[in-house]
Design a protein around this motif. Structure first.
Motif, mmCIF file in Angstrom:
data_model
loop_
_atom_site.group_PDB
_atom_site.id
_atom_site.type_symbol
_atom_site.label_atom_id
_atom_site.label_comp_id
_atom_site.label_asym_id
_atom_site.label_seq_id
_atom_site.Cartn_x
_atom_site.Cartn_y
_atom_site.Cartn_z
ATOM 1 N N TYR A 73 -4.724 6.009 -18.898
ATOM 2 C CA TYR A 73 -3.594 6.693 -19.527
ATOM 3 C C TYR A 73 -3.690 6.608 -21.051
ATOM 4 O O TYR A 73 -3.523 7.622 -21.760
ATOM 5 C CB TYR A 73 -2.263 6.095 -19.060
ATOM 6 C CG TYR A 73 -1.079 6.737 -19.768
ATOM 7 C CD1 TYR A 73 -0.598 7.981 -19.374
ATOM 8 C CD2 TYR A 73 -0.479 6.118 -20.861
ATOM 9 C CE1 TYR A 73 0.445 8.595 -20.044
ATOM 10 C CE2 TYR A 73 0.566 6.718 -21.536
ATOM 11 C CZ TYR A 73 1.031 7.953 -21.119
ATOM 12 O OH TYR A 73 2.066 8.557 -21.799
ATOM 13 N N ASN A 74 -3.963 5.428 -21.571
ATOM 14 C CA ASN A 74 -4.020 5.250 -23.026
ATOM 15 C C ASN A 74 -5.165 6.048 -23.647
ATOM 16 O O ASN A 74 -5.033 6.587 -24.755
ATOM 17 C CB ASN A 74 -4.139 3.772 -23.369
ATOM 18 C CG ASN A 74 -2.836 3.015 -23.135
ATOM 19 O OD1 ASN A 74 -1.754 3.593 -23.252
ATOM 20 N ND2 ASN A 74 -2.930 1.744 -22.797
ATOM 21 N N THR A 78 2.074 9.358 -14.323
ATOM 22 C CA THR A 78 2.888 9.216 -13.112
ATOM 23 C C THR A 78 2.579 7.906 -12.407
ATOM 24 O O THR A 78 3.483 7.213 -11.913
ATOM 25 C CB THR A 78 2.634 10.406 -12.161
ATOM 26 O OG1 THR A 78 3.045 11.618 -12.802
ATOM 27 C CG2 THR A 78 3.404 10.246 -10.862
ATOM 28 N N ARG A 79 1.306 7.531 -12.363
ATOM 29 C CA ARG A 79 0.929 6.264 -11.725
ATOM 30 C C ARG A 79 1.500 5.073 -12.492
ATOM 31 O O ARG A 79 1.943 4.090 -11.889
ATOM 32 C CB ARG A 79 -0.593 6.168 -11.640
ATOM 33 C CG ARG A 79 -1.224 7.230 -10.738
ATOM 34 C CD ARG A 79 -2.742 7.180 -10.802
ATOM 35 N NE ARG A 79 -3.340 8.284 -10.058
ATOM 36 C CZ ARG A 79 -4.628 8.577 -10.061
ATOM 37 N NH1 ARG A 79 -5.471 7.840 -10.774
ATOM 38 N NH2 ARG A 79 -5.090 9.599 -9.361
ATOM 39 N N VAL A 80 1.474 5.156 -13.814
ATOM 40 C CA VAL A 80 2.038 4.078 -14.633
ATOM 41 C C VAL A 80 3.540 3.962 -14.393
ATOM 42 O O VAL A 80 4.068 2.863 -14.147
ATOM 43 C CB VAL A 80 1.747 4.322 -16.127
ATOM 44 C CG1 VAL A 80 2.535 3.344 -17.004
ATOM 45 C CG2 VAL A 80 0.261 4.196 -16.418
ATOM 46 N N ILE A 81 4.240 5.083 -14.462
ATOM 47 C CA ILE A 81 5.693 5.083 -14.335
ATOM 48 C C ILE A 81 6.138 4.529 -12.991
ATOM 49 O O ILE A 81 7.044 3.690 -12.911
ATOM 50 C CB ILE A 81 6.246 6.516 -14.531
ATOM 51 C CG1 ILE A 81 6.072 6.958 -15.985
ATOM 52 C CG2 ILE A 81 7.710 6.609 -14.118
ATOM 53 C CD1 ILE A 81 6.340 8.441 -16.209
ATOM 54 N N ARG A 82 5.496 4.995 -11.901
ATOM 55 C CA ARG A 82 5.925 4.560 -10.570
ATOM 56 C C ARG A 82 5.705 3.065 -10.374
ATOM 57 O O ARG A 82 6.525 2.375 -9.772
ATOM 58 C CB ARG A 82 5.181 5.354 -9.503
ATOM 59 C CG ARG A 82 5.505 6.842 -9.495
ATOM 60 C CD ARG A 82 4.837 7.556 -8.339
ATOM 61 N NE ARG A 82 5.449 7.205 -7.060
ATOM 62 C CZ ARG A 82 4.773 6.796 -5.985
ATOM 63 N NH1 ARG A 82 3.462 6.642 -6.051
ATOM 64 N NH2 ARG A 82 5.407 6.517 -4.865
ATOM 65 N N VAL A 130 -5.599 -3.369 -10.284
ATOM 66 C CA VAL A 130 -6.043 -1.998 -10.524
ATOM 67 C C VAL A 130 -5.185 -1.320 -11.584
ATOM 68 O O VAL A 130 -5.615 -0.338 -12.210
ATOM 69 C CB VAL A 130 -6.010 -1.174 -9.207
ATOM 70 C CG1 VAL A 130 -4.577 -0.893 -8.774
ATOM 71 C CG2 VAL A 130 -6.790 0.125 -9.357
ATOM 72 N N TYR A 131 -4.007 -1.858 -11.837
ATOM 73 C CA TYR A 131 -3.131 -1.280 -12.860
ATOM 74 C C TYR A 131 -3.784 -1.314 -14.247
ATOM 75 O O TYR A 131 -3.542 -0.439 -15.073
ATOM 76 C CB TYR A 131 -1.791 -2.023 -12.895
ATOM 77 C CG TYR A 131 -0.825 -1.485 -13.924
ATOM 78 C CD1 TYR A 131 -0.124 -0.304 -13.709
ATOM 79 C CD2 TYR A 131 -0.609 -2.162 -15.126
ATOM 80 C CE1 TYR A 131 0.755 0.196 -14.653
ATOM 81 C CE2 TYR A 131 0.267 -1.677 -16.075
ATOM 82 C CZ TYR A 131 0.949 -0.493 -15.833
ATOM 83 O OH TYR A 131 1.820 -0.003 -16.782
ATOM 84 N N ALA A 132 -4.632 -2.316 -14.488
ATOM 85 C CA ALA A 132 -5.323 -2.393 -15.786
ATOM 86 C C ALA A 132 -6.174 -1.153 -16.005
ATOM 87 O O ALA A 132 -6.227 -0.605 -17.121
ATOM 88 C CB ALA A 132 -6.186 -3.651 -15.847
#
Length: 372
Positions: free
Chosen positions: A154-155, A192-196, A146-148
């Motif tokens: 974000y991008n 925030t989701r990316v960073i965590r 799901v990170y993809a």
């Protein structure tokens, strides 16, 4: 997991090729520019939907063709899956799992897991922060597909916010600044989701990589890895990170409008690599860099296996030529038969008799694969 077969059509320099894998280790031997790396790239695409070569789809399709196919049959502990990726020169790619076209590419990820290791990976140490962010993002997609989607969102938000900043740069209209607040909220949400997730991945990977690095260096060096964010991460709380993110954006708002670009966010963060508390990018020798990258790759293999529950595939692209004998032996001894490995080489001199005896040897010649 075990890749039983690979079929490619109109991909790179292959018109049509099927390869059956019948051993835990497959050595792809041939001169340079014959297509060895292209085979590994095809497997990488089935696993991550990305190529470490950063190629566009139209560059992957053979000249004169409008469409290319990559198909693989994968045996896992609980199932046998058929994966198919279709690339189009004009139009979007499609993914198919077990005969069913998937609406979301995210659902294709996480079926085949693979770690790619090539000479290009030495840039993990000496390259720009973007190289290390990309490496971490690729690993995260394997750990959490799901990170993809999160990174894509974000991008997209980042591009739209940058476009709006350029508008604000040319105009002093209050409405422009009000709209910027909307983009801020979206940037903070996805950022925030990316960073965590990046921070959590580094926390899990760092001790594993430090262990491997200590083994390879005979305990003479200590590897430290940390995620260095513009946003304070002391508590890793989404609420605190969101507030800190907003504070940083407000602090840099004048500079951002002046420069027409976003200056705060995970796209500016860094993965710090240190050896004995000295930044590896600045002070490590070539041998130290190779030890560090080898430790990172071995840690990737171990972490993916821990999370997924099965050992991933290992794709070694002409990497033995970049390692001295000690590091070659460390890598080959670790692999043994635990990880299915596809390895490219121009000669067999780096392999001992036992390795060769337990390996499938394929010759690659001008886009053709020939069994020995």
């Amino acid at each position: 997991m075990y890749l039983q077969s690979l079929y490619i059509e109109n991909f790179r320099n292959y018109s049509q090729q099927k390869v059956e894998f019948n051993a835990p280790k497959t050595i792809l031997m041939g001169n340079n520019a014959q297509g060895k790396s292209n085979l590994l790239e095809a497997v990488e695409l089935l696993g991550t939907l990305n190529s470490h070569r950063k190629a566009r789809d139209r560059d992957l399709i053979q000249s004169g063709a409008s469409i290319a196919h990559i198909c693989g049959k994968l045996e896992r502990e609980i199932s046998t899956d058929t994966l198919k990726l279709t690339l189009r020169r004009q139009g979007h790619r499609t993914v198919n799992l077990n005969g069913e076209n998937l609406r979301r590419q995210m659902d294709f990820l996480g079926v085949l897991n693979a770690v790619q290791f090539s000479s290009v990976d030495l840039d993990l140490v000496r390259g720009s922060p973007d190289v290390r962010r990309c490496w971490l993002d690729t690993l995260l997609v394997q750990l959490e597909p799901v990170y993809a989607y999160i990174l894509k969102q974000y991008n997209q938000t980042l591009r739209q916010r940058n476009a709006h900043l350029k508008v604000c740069q040319k105009s002093e209209s209050p409405s422009g600044l009000e709209e910027l607040a909307i983009w801020n909220n979206q940037l903070i949400t996805y950022g925030t989701r990316v960073i965590r997730r990046r921070e959590r991945a580094i926390q899990r990977l760092a001790p594993i990589a430090a262990h491997w690095h200590s083994n390879i260096s005979n305990s003479t060096e200590y590897l430290q890895i940390s995620y260095d964010s513009h946003i304070p991460l002391e508590y890793n709380s989404p609420e605190i990170i969101r507030k800190s993110f907003l504070d940083k954006l407000q602090q840099r708002s004048v500079a951002e409008v002046s420069q027409g670009t976003t200056l705060v966010g995970p796209h500016r963060d860094e993965v710090k690599l240190s050896i004995n508390q000295i930044p590896a990018q600045q002070y490590s020798s070539q041998g130290q860099q190779r030890t560090l990258v080898l430790a990172l790759k071995l840690a990737e293999l171990q972490l993916i296996e821990e999370v997924v529950g099965e050992p991933p595939l290992l794709l070694l692209d002409d990497v033995l030529a970049e390692l001295d004998l000690l590091r070659q032996n460390q890598l080959l001894d670790t692999i043994q038969d635990h990880f299915q490995t596809l390895i490219t080489t121009t000669h067999l001199g780096a392999f001992d008799a036992q390795w060769l005896h337990s390996s499938q040897i394929l010759h690659v010649y001008y886009g053709k694969v020939i069994s020995e």
